[in-house]
Design a protein around this motif. Structure first.
Motif, PDB file in Angstrom:
ATOM      1  N   THR A 209      52.238  18.353 -27.752  1.00 32.02           N
ATOM      2  CA  THR A 209      51.806  19.034 -26.519  1.00 32.02           C
ATOM      3  C   THR A 209      50.572  18.304 -25.962  1.00 32.02           C
ATOM      4  OG1 THR A 209      52.549  21.145 -27.424  1.00 32.02           O
ATOM      5  CG2 THR A 209      51.073  21.206 -25.499  1.00 32.02           C
ATOM      6  N   PRO A 210      50.737  17.551 -24.882  1.00 34.06           N
ATOM      7  CA  PRO A 210      49.601  16.830 -24.299  1.00 34.06           C
ATOM      8  C   PRO A 210      48.863  17.677 -23.253  1.00 34.06           C
ATOM      9  CG  PRO A 210      51.622  16.109 -23.247  1.00 34.06           C
ATOM     10  CD  PRO A 210      52.014  17.152 -24.268  1.00 34.06           C
ATOM     11  N   THR A 211      47.551  17.587 -23.252  1.00 31.09           N
ATOM     12  CA  THR A 211      46.726  18.265 -22.246  1.00 31.09           C
ATOM     13  C   THR A 211      45.750  17.240 -21.658  1.00 31.09           C
ATOM     14  OG1 THR A 211      46.840  20.357 -23.448  1.00 31.09           O
ATOM     15  CG2 THR A 211      45.079  20.110 -21.799  1.00 31.09           C
ATOM     16  N   SER A 212      45.788  17.102 -20.342  1.00 33.30           N
ATOM     17  CA  SER A 212      44.876  16.146 -19.700  1.00 33.30           C
ATOM     18  C   SER A 212      43.439  16.660 -19.771  1.00 33.30           C
ATOM     19  CB  SER A 212      45.263  15.944 -18.234  1.00 33.30           C
ATOM     20  OG  SER A 212      44.320  15.102 -17.587  1.00 33.30           O
ATOM     21  N   ILE A 213      42.534  15.774 -20.194  1.00 38.74           N
ATOM     22  CA  ILE A 213      41.114  16.163 -20.229  1.00 38.74           C
ATOM     23  C   ILE A 213      40.260  15.237 -19.343  1.00 38.74           C
ATOM     24  CG2 ILE A 213      41.200  17.265 -22.486  1.00 38.74           C
ATOM     25  CD1 ILE A 213      40.081  14.717 -23.702  1.00 38.74           C
ATOM     26  N   GLY A 214      40.898  14.497 -18.458  1.00 39.99           N
ATOM     27  CA  GLY A 214      40.108  13.735 -17.492  1.00 39.99           C
ATOM     28  C   GLY A 214      40.642  12.354 -17.185  1.00 39.99           C
ATOM     29  N   LEU A 215      40.067  11.776 -16.122  1.00 41.64           N
ATOM     30  CA  LEU A 215      40.402  10.426 -15.674  1.00 41.64           C
ATOM     31  C   LEU A 215      39.188   9.518 -15.844  1.00 41.64           C
ATOM     32  CD1 LEU A 215      42.149  11.352 -12.280  1.00 41.64           C
ATOM     33  CD2 LEU A 215      43.256  10.965 -14.508  1.00 41.64           C
ATOM     34  N   LEU A 216      39.444   8.264 -16.143  1.00 40.42           N
ATOM     35  CA  LEU A 216      38.351   7.287 -16.234  1.00 40.42           C
ATOM     36  C   LEU A 216      38.147   6.667 -14.844  1.00 40.42           C
ATOM     37  CD1 LEU A 216      39.100   5.562 -19.666  1.00 40.42           C
ATOM     38  CD2 LEU A 216      37.928   7.722 -19.167  1.00 40.42           C
ATOM     39  N   SER A 217      37.599   7.468 -13.939  1.00 43.53           N
ATOM     40  CA  SER A 217      37.381   7.013 -12.562  1.00 43.53           C
ATOM     41  C   SER A 217      36.196   6.057 -12.490  1.00 43.53           C
ATOM     42  CB  SER A 217      37.149   8.214 -11.639  1.00 43.53           C
ATOM     43  OG  SER A 217      38.236   9.113 -11.713  1.00 43.53           O
ATOM     44  N   ASP A 218      36.122   5.301 -11.395  1.00 46.78           N
ATOM     45  CA  ASP A 218      35.032   4.325 -11.196  1.00 46.78           C
ATOM     46  C   ASP A 218      34.895   3.407 -12.410  1.00 46.78           C
ATOM     47  OD1 ASP A 218      34.405   5.479  -8.717  1.00 46.78           O
ATOM     48  OD2 ASP A 218      33.137   6.978  -9.692  1.00 46.78           O
ATOM     49  N   PHE A 219      36.020   2.914 -12.879  1.00 51.80           N
ATOM     50  CA  PHE A 219      36.047   2.097 -14.091  1.00 51.80           C
ATOM     51  C   PHE A 219      35.197   0.834 -13.941  1.00 51.80           C
ATOM     52  CE2 PHE A 219      37.822  -0.663 -17.353  1.00 51.80           C
ATOM     53  CZ  PHE A 219      38.062   0.204 -18.404  1.00 51.80           C
ATOM     54  N   THR A 220      35.290   0.188 -12.786  1.00 49.89           N
ATOM     55  CA  THR A 220      34.547  -1.060 -12.565  1.00 49.89           C
ATOM     56  C   THR A 220      33.055  -0.810 -12.479  1.00 49.89           C
ATOM     57  OG1 THR A 220      36.441  -1.998 -11.384  1.00 49.89           O
ATOM     58  CG2 THR A 220      34.295  -3.045 -11.040  1.00 49.89           C
ATOM     59  N   ALA A 221      32.665   0.275 -11.813  1.00 49.53           N
ATOM     60  CA  ALA A 221      31.238   0.560 -11.617  1.00 49.53           C
ATOM     61  C   ALA A 221      30.540   0.952 -12.913  1.00 49.53           C
ATOM     62  CB  ALA A 221      31.069   1.676 -10.581  1.00 49.53           C
ATOM     63  N   ASN A 222      31.286   1.528 -13.851  1.00 46.38           N
ATOM     64  CA  ASN A 222      30.694   1.961 -15.120  1.00 46.38           C
ATOM     65  C   ASN A 222      30.654   0.768 -16.081  1.00 46.38           C
ATOM     66  OD1 ASN A 222      30.060   3.157 -17.602  1.00 46.38           O
ATOM     67  ND2 ASN A 222      31.101   5.064 -17.057  1.00 46.38           N
ATOM     68  N   LYS A 223      29.543   0.040 -16.067  1.00 42.98           N
ATOM     69  CA  LYS A 223      29.428  -1.182 -16.857  1.00 42.98           C
ATOM     70  C   LYS A 223      29.464  -0.904 -18.361  1.00 42.98           C
ATOM     71  CE  LYS A 223      29.037  -3.647 -13.143  1.00 42.98           C
ATOM     72  NZ  LYS A 223      30.176  -4.492 -12.706  1.00 42.98           N
ATOM     73  N   GLU A 224      28.957   0.243 -18.778  1.00 43.27           N
ATOM     74  CA  GLU A 224      28.931   0.569 -20.205  1.00 43.27           C
ATOM     75  C   GLU A 224      30.292   1.080 -20.699  1.00 43.27           C
ATOM     76  OE1 GLU A 224      26.384  -0.194 -21.994  1.00 43.27           O
ATOM     77  OE2 GLU A 224      25.236  -0.826 -20.236  1.00 43.27           O
ATOM     78  N   ARG A 225      31.142   1.479 -19.770  1.00 44.51           N
ATOM     79  CA  ARG A 225      32.481   1.993 -20.088  1.00 44.51           C
ATOM     80  C   ARG A 225      32.437   3.247 -20.976  1.00 44.51           C
ATOM     81  NH1 ARG A 225      33.491  -1.441 -16.590  1.00 44.51           N
ATOM     82  NH2 ARG A 225      35.071  -3.089 -16.756  1.00 44.51           N
ATOM     83  N   ILE A 226      31.355   4.023 -20.844  1.00 43.26           N
ATOM     84  CA  ILE A 226      31.259   5.304 -21.544  1.00 43.26           C
ATOM     85  C   ILE A 226      31.493   6.410 -20.525  1.00 43.26           C
ATOM     86  CG2 ILE A 226      29.784   6.880 -22.853  1.00 43.26           C
ATOM     87  CD1 ILE A 226      30.517   4.484 -24.468  1.00 43.26           C
ATOM     88  N   PHE A 227      32.513   7.252 -20.779  1.00 42.52           N
ATOM     89  CA  PHE A 227      32.899   8.284 -19.817  1.00 42.52           C
ATOM     90  C   PHE A 227      32.846   9.666 -20.474  1.00 42.52           C
ATOM     91  CE2 PHE A 227      34.954   4.378 -18.565  1.00 42.52           C
ATOM     92  CZ  PHE A 227      34.842   4.343 -17.188  1.00 42.52           C
ATOM     93  N   ALA A 228      32.290  10.623 -19.744  1.00 41.74           N
ATOM     94  CA  ALA A 228      32.335  12.017 -20.174  1.00 41.74           C
ATOM     95  C   ALA A 228      33.590  12.655 -19.587  1.00 41.74           C
ATOM     96  CB  ALA A 228      31.096  12.758 -19.691  1.00 41.74           C
TER      97      ALA A 228
END
Length: 262
Positions: A209-228
């Motif tokens: 059972t999959p549940t979406s918990i978010g999108l990794l938006s603004d991938f390029t702008a986030n240089k550290e690639r750490i997403f909440a």
């Protein structure tokens, strides 16, 4: 008659510029004939104007100015006749007009330079503000990344690459007490234009059972690639898929990039 006071009234300057009436011109001419001090002041004013014109005006030939200056340098044994005064006033008016024209041109040039300077300054200010904002964002991202990595309460789940991208990887930092989830997506390639990575919290039993918990938006702008992303409380695994911009209701399994059990 007090000639000093008469000179200080400024009427002689008006006389030289040709701004007096015929009656006033006659009066000044007669007084100049009677009083050498007045005649000398008239000559002095004329020379000053011609010298100033010579210094600034690029529109009159040097030859014409020298002729005028030579004429003015002659000693006056008598008052110049009214006809000569008219011609002299014409030359002086010409010189004054040249000075005025140069002055206006200079002021226009100064105004243009000031406008250019203001525009340049505003552009530099905007660039500086943009750089400051960029640095603040980067600093915030770095601080967030360090805080997440150093939090000993976080459970770290490593997600390995799948068939569509075997070299991909990611990490999930999950605080089970607060249910807060962070994703380290530094091991994922840049998503194609119009696509976005989507994070799934997975229950494996009694069925997947999959549940979406978010999108990794603004991938390029986030240089550290750490997403909440969104909180989760009962995940048994996490997966990341590549979906169309805006995300999907269910994961596209053919685009499953990484997967890992808790």
């Amino acid at each position: 008659m007090d000639t000093k006071q008469y000179i200080e009234t400024g009427i002689l300057e008006l006389y030289v510029y040709g701004l007096l009436s015929e009656t006033e011109n006659t009066e000044v001419s007669q007084l100049a004939q009677k009083h050498p001090e007045i005649e000398a002041e008239i000559v002095s004013i004329e020379k000053a104007i011609v010298n100033l014109s010579t210094s600034f005006s690029p529109f009159l030939s040097a030859e014409n100015f020298e002729k005028i200056k030579a004429k003015l340098d002659l000693k006056h044994s008598k008052v110049i006749p009214m006809k000569s005064i008219s011609n002299r006033n014409q030359y002086i008016g010409w010189a004054a007009a040249a000075i005025l024209f140069v002055g206006v041109g200079y002021q226009y040039l100064q105004l243009s330079e000031t406008k250019n300077l203001v525009a340049t300054t505003e552009k530099e200010k905007a660039n500086l503000q943009e750089n400051v904002a960029s640095l603040e964002l980067k600093n915030k991202q770095t601080t967030t990344a360090l805080t997440v990595v150093r939090d000993t309460k976080n459970t770290v789940i490593t997600l390995g690459g799948q068939a569509v991208s075997p070299t991909s990887s990611a990490k999930i930092y999950w605080n089970k007490e607060t249910e807060v989830v962070y994703v380290d997506a530094s091991g994922l390639p840049e998503p194609p234009e119009g696509m976005v990575y989507q994070i799934w919290s997975l229950k494996l039993q009694p069925q997947l059972t999959p549940t979406s918990i978010g999108l990794l938006s603004d991938f390029t702008a986030n240089k550290e690639r750490i997403f909440a992303v969104e909180k989760t409380s009962d995940a048994e695994a996490f997966g990341i898929t590549l979906e169309p911009a805006g995300g999907s209701k269910s994961p596209t399994m053919e685009q499953l990039y990484t997967l890992g059990k808790v």
